[in-house]
Design a protein around this motif. Structure first.
Motif, PDB file in Angstrom:
ATOM      1  N   ALA A  87      14.243 -14.190  27.303  1.00 25.74           N
ATOM      2  CA  ALA A  87      13.012 -13.713  26.725  1.00 25.74           C
ATOM      3  C   ALA A  87      12.496 -14.770  25.495  1.00 25.74           C
ATOM      4  N   TYR A  88      11.483 -15.093  25.824  1.00 21.83           N
ATOM      5  CA  TYR A  88      10.769 -16.119  24.792  1.00 21.83           C
ATOM      6  C   TYR A  88       9.535 -15.917  24.425  1.00 21.83           C
ATOM      7  N   GLY A  89       9.521 -15.120  22.983  1.00 27.29           N
ATOM      8  CA  GLY A  89       8.303 -14.616  22.826  1.00 27.29           C
ATOM      9  C   GLY A  89       8.009 -13.335  23.367  1.00 27.29           C
ATOM     10  N   HIS A  90       6.809 -13.347  24.168  1.00 32.83           N
ATOM     11  CA  HIS A  90       6.346 -12.364  24.954  1.00 32.83           C
ATOM     12  C   HIS A  90       6.413 -12.786  26.583  1.00 32.83           C
ATOM     13  N   ALA A  91       7.227 -13.837  26.666  1.00 28.51           N
ATOM     14  CA  ALA A  91       7.549 -14.461  27.987  1.00 28.51           C
ATOM     15  C   ALA A  91       9.013 -13.960  28.410  1.00 28.51           C
ATOM     16  N   GLY A  92       9.067 -13.844  29.573  1.00 29.28           N
ATOM     17  CA  GLY A  92      10.487 -13.247  29.988  1.00 29.28           C
ATOM     18  C   GLY A  92      10.769 -13.496  31.370  1.00 29.28           C
ATOM     19  N   THR A  93      12.004 -13.584  31.962  1.00 30.01           N
ATOM     20  CA  THR A  93      12.277 -13.459  33.288  1.00 30.01           C
ATOM     21  C   THR A  93      13.742 -13.088  33.364  1.00 30.01           C
ATOM     22  N   THR A  94      14.323 -12.808  34.762  1.00 30.02           N
ATOM     23  CA  THR A  94      15.252 -12.269  34.966  1.00 30.02           C
ATOM     24  C   THR A  94      15.986 -12.662  36.211  1.00 30.02           C
ATOM     25  N   ALA A 112       5.973 -20.214  31.991  1.00 31.36           N
ATOM     26  CA  ALA A 112       5.190 -19.677  30.849  1.00 31.36           C
ATOM     27  C   ALA A 112       4.546 -20.743  29.881  1.00 31.36           C
ATOM     28  N   GLY A 113       3.668 -20.115  29.113  1.00 37.31           N
ATOM     29  CA  GLY A 113       2.878 -21.048  28.195  1.00 37.31           C
ATOM     30  C   GLY A 113       2.411 -20.464  27.105  1.00 37.31           C
ATOM     31  N   GLY A 114       1.467 -20.962  26.196  1.00 37.55           N
ATOM     32  CA  GLY A 114       1.098 -20.489  24.917  1.00 37.55           C
ATOM     33  C   GLY A 114      -0.389 -20.223  24.797  1.00 37.55           C
ATOM     34  N   LEU A 115      -0.583 -19.272  24.060  1.00 39.82           N
ATOM     35  CA  LEU A 115      -1.966 -18.962  23.706  1.00 39.82           C
ATOM     36  C   LEU A 115      -2.201 -18.880  22.293  1.00 39.82           C
ATOM     37  N   LYS A 116      -3.314 -19.462  22.021  1.00 48.53           N
ATOM     38  CA  LYS A 116      -3.648 -19.589  20.398  1.00 48.53           C
ATOM     39  C   LYS A 116      -5.208 -19.214  20.432  1.00 48.53           C
ATOM     40  N   ALA A 151       0.476  -7.487  23.430  1.00 52.51           N
ATOM     41  CA  ALA A 151       0.857  -7.564  22.171  1.00 52.51           C
ATOM     42  C   ALA A 151      -0.403  -7.096  21.328  1.00 52.51           C
ATOM     43  N   ARG A 152      -0.135  -6.324  20.337  1.00 50.43           N
ATOM     44  CA  ARG A 152      -1.284  -5.790  19.339  1.00 50.43           C
ATOM     45  C   ARG A 152      -1.424  -6.611  17.829  1.00 50.43           C
ATOM     46  N   ASP A 153      -2.498  -6.534  17.313  1.00 52.47           N
ATOM     47  CA  ASP A 153      -2.780  -6.784  15.856  1.00 52.47           C
ATOM     48  C   ASP A 153      -2.339  -8.501  15.844  1.00 52.47           C
ATOM     49  N   ILE A 154      -2.516  -9.370  16.518  1.00 54.82           N
ATOM     50  CA  ILE A 154      -2.279 -10.680  16.505  1.00 54.82           C
ATOM     51  C   ILE A 154      -3.181 -11.242  15.551  1.00 54.82           C
ATOM     52  N   ARG A 155      -2.815 -12.170  14.731  1.00 55.15           N
ATOM     53  CA  ARG A 155      -3.621 -12.777  13.628  1.00 55.15           C
ATOM     54  C   ARG A 155      -4.218 -14.111  14.190  1.00 55.15           C
ATOM     55  N   PRO A 156      -5.211 -14.383  13.797  1.00 54.81           N
ATOM     56  CA  PRO A 156      -6.035 -15.806  14.190  1.00 54.81           C
ATOM     57  C   PRO A 156      -4.846 -16.846  14.001  1.00 54.81           C
ATOM     58  N   ALA A 157      -4.938 -18.007  14.864  1.00 55.32           N
ATOM     59  CA  ALA A 157      -4.229 -19.044  14.917  1.00 55.32           C
ATOM     60  C   ALA A 157      -2.624 -18.999  15.061  1.00 55.32           C
ATOM     61  N   SER A 158      -2.428 -17.783  15.503  1.00 62.10           N
ATOM     62  CA  SER A 158      -0.696 -17.328  15.977  1.00 62.10           C
ATOM     63  C   SER A 158      -0.681 -17.981  17.365  1.00 62.10           C
ATOM     64  N   ILE A 159       0.174 -18.412  17.739  1.00 59.10           N
ATOM     65  CA  ILE A 159       0.751 -18.855  19.018  1.00 59.10           C
ATOM     66  C   ILE A 159       1.444 -17.785  19.407  1.00 59.10           C
ATOM     67  N   LEU A 160       1.233 -17.430  20.718  1.00 59.83           N
ATOM     68  CA  LEU A 160       1.904 -16.396  21.551  1.00 59.83           C
ATOM     69  C   LEU A 160       2.546 -17.010  22.747  1.00 59.83           C
ATOM     70  N   ARG A 161       3.665 -16.624  23.031  1.00 58.15           N
ATOM     71  CA  ARG A 161       4.544 -17.229  24.344  1.00 58.15           C
ATOM     72  C   ARG A 161       4.258 -16.159  25.325  1.00 58.15           C
ATOM     73  N   LEU A 162       3.598 -16.704  26.241  1.00 58.84           N
ATOM     74  CA  LEU A 162       3.513 -15.586  27.502  1.00 58.84           C
ATOM     75  C   LEU A 162       3.685 -16.214  28.792  1.00 58.84           C
ATOM     76  N   ASN A 163       3.979 -15.319  29.784  1.00 58.37           N
ATOM     77  CA  ASN A 163       4.224 -15.573  31.073  1.00 58.37           C
ATOM     78  C   ASN A 163       2.898 -16.097  31.842  1.00 58.37           C
ATOM     79  N   VAL A 164       2.761 -17.098  32.775  1.00 58.58           N
ATOM     80  CA  VAL A 164       1.639 -17.555  33.042  1.00 58.58           C
ATOM     81  C   VAL A 164       1.098 -16.495  33.729  1.00 58.58           C
ATOM     82  N   GLY A 165      -0.437 -16.491  33.920  1.00 56.89           N
ATOM     83  CA  GLY A 165      -1.215 -15.568  34.343  1.00 56.89           C
ATOM     84  C   GLY A 165      -2.599 -15.323  33.312  1.00 56.89           C
ATOM     85  N   THR A 166      -3.348 -14.537  33.911  1.00 61.05           N
ATOM     86  CA  THR A 166      -4.846 -14.272  33.373  1.00 61.05           C
ATOM     87  C   THR A 166      -4.526 -12.794  32.417  1.00 61.05           C
ATOM     88  N   TYR A 167      -4.918 -12.986  31.026  1.00 64.52           N
ATOM     89  CA  TYR A 167      -4.897 -11.963  30.204  1.00 64.52           C
ATOM     90  C   TYR A 167      -6.160 -11.288  29.754  1.00 64.52           C
TER      91      TYR A 167
END
Length: 282
Positions: A87-94, A112-116, A151-167
């Protein structure tokens, strides 16, 4: 199999594969590292590793055998097959991994990648406010017609680690009606920076006897759309709300009297709206 690049410098942590600890001479090393994409660099921190048994126990659950946090890591395990979750932030794999008596090395690709996220008002004004938050959802709907929250209540400029995809991203400015939605794609190994455009402003309401006068306490408020739909209710001398740009009607109640007026909200222009007691509806 060679392990010269990731050889342990300390004794390997022991993770039993069953309730009875076997002779430690039977342990085999498992070396793990993680990457965002197949040809990307190793992640050097922030990965949470969990090693599970490959079969469920009597309660129908997988037994958690060992954990570690950091970048590359290593375990001592009995030869056999295990489920390893990274698990890496909100990204993960088994991954299902089989370890021989000689050990095993595995580079886990998270894909995975990041989202700001940030926001602006009136097209160009950066929105820096404690009232701004982002919620992230999966694109697909479940059987109840709802999207799963990532993920909820994310502050501006925070970097989220997410699996590749559209959100599906929901940007909330305040807690009334200034909400903007957007679908954003996260690419492997990249930081996606997205700016959400809000058309909204903060409005402070005041009931006064004359223009620029002192606000009257013990006032209750209702803000309505032009069609009469309720937008927000409140109580106080100076209630303040973030509202989407547009036309509204405000109703003030004080001492059994009702006062009303229409007002406009212009994007990016915070303002005070005074309701005068000289205009009563009854």
């Amino acid at each position: 199999m060679r392990f010269s690049n990731e050889a342990p410098t300390e004794p390997l942590p022991y993770a039993p594969s069953g309730s009875d600890a076997p002779d430690e001479s039977t342990h085999a090393p498992l070396y793990l590292s993680a990457r965002l994409m197949p040809d990307g660099p190793k992640i050097d921190s922030g990965v949470i590793w969990r090693v599970y048994s490959d079969a469920v126990d009597t309660s129908g659950r997988l037994e958690l055998l060992a954990t570690a946090t950091g970048g590359a890591t290593q375990f001592a395990l009995d030869p056999g097959t295990y489920l390893v979750h990274a698990a890496y932030g909100h990204a993960g794999t088994t991954r299902r991994i089989t370890i021989s008596k000689m050990g095993h090395a595995e580079s886990v690709v998270l894909n995975a990648g990041g989202l700001k996220l940030n926001a602006v008002v009136a097209k160009t004004i950066p929105l820096v406010s404690d009232d701004l938050r982002f919620d992230i959802y999966e694109m697909d709907f479940d059987e109840r017609g709802e999207r799963r929250v990532v993920a909820r209540d994310i502050r501006p400029a925070s970097i989220l680690r997410l699996n590749v995809g559209t959100y599906h991203v929901v940007s909330r400015y305040g807690d009334v009606n200034a909400t903007v939605r957007a679908d954003i794609r996260v690419e492997p190994g990249k930081l996606t920076e997205a700016t959400i455009y809000h058309n909204a402003a903060r409005v402070t309401l005041k009931l006064v006897n004359e223009t620029g006068g002192e606000a009257l306490a013990n006032t209750t408020w209702s803000v309505l759309t032009p069609g009469g739909d309720a937008v927000v209710d409140g109580t106080g001398a100076f209630p303040s709300y973030v509202l989407a740009a547009g036309t509204y009607t405000v109703i003030a109640r004080n001492m059994d009297k009702i006062y009303t007026r229409e007002f406009e909200v212009d994007s990016g222009r915070d303002s005070e709206v005074e309701v005068k007691t000289t205009v009563a509806t009854n």
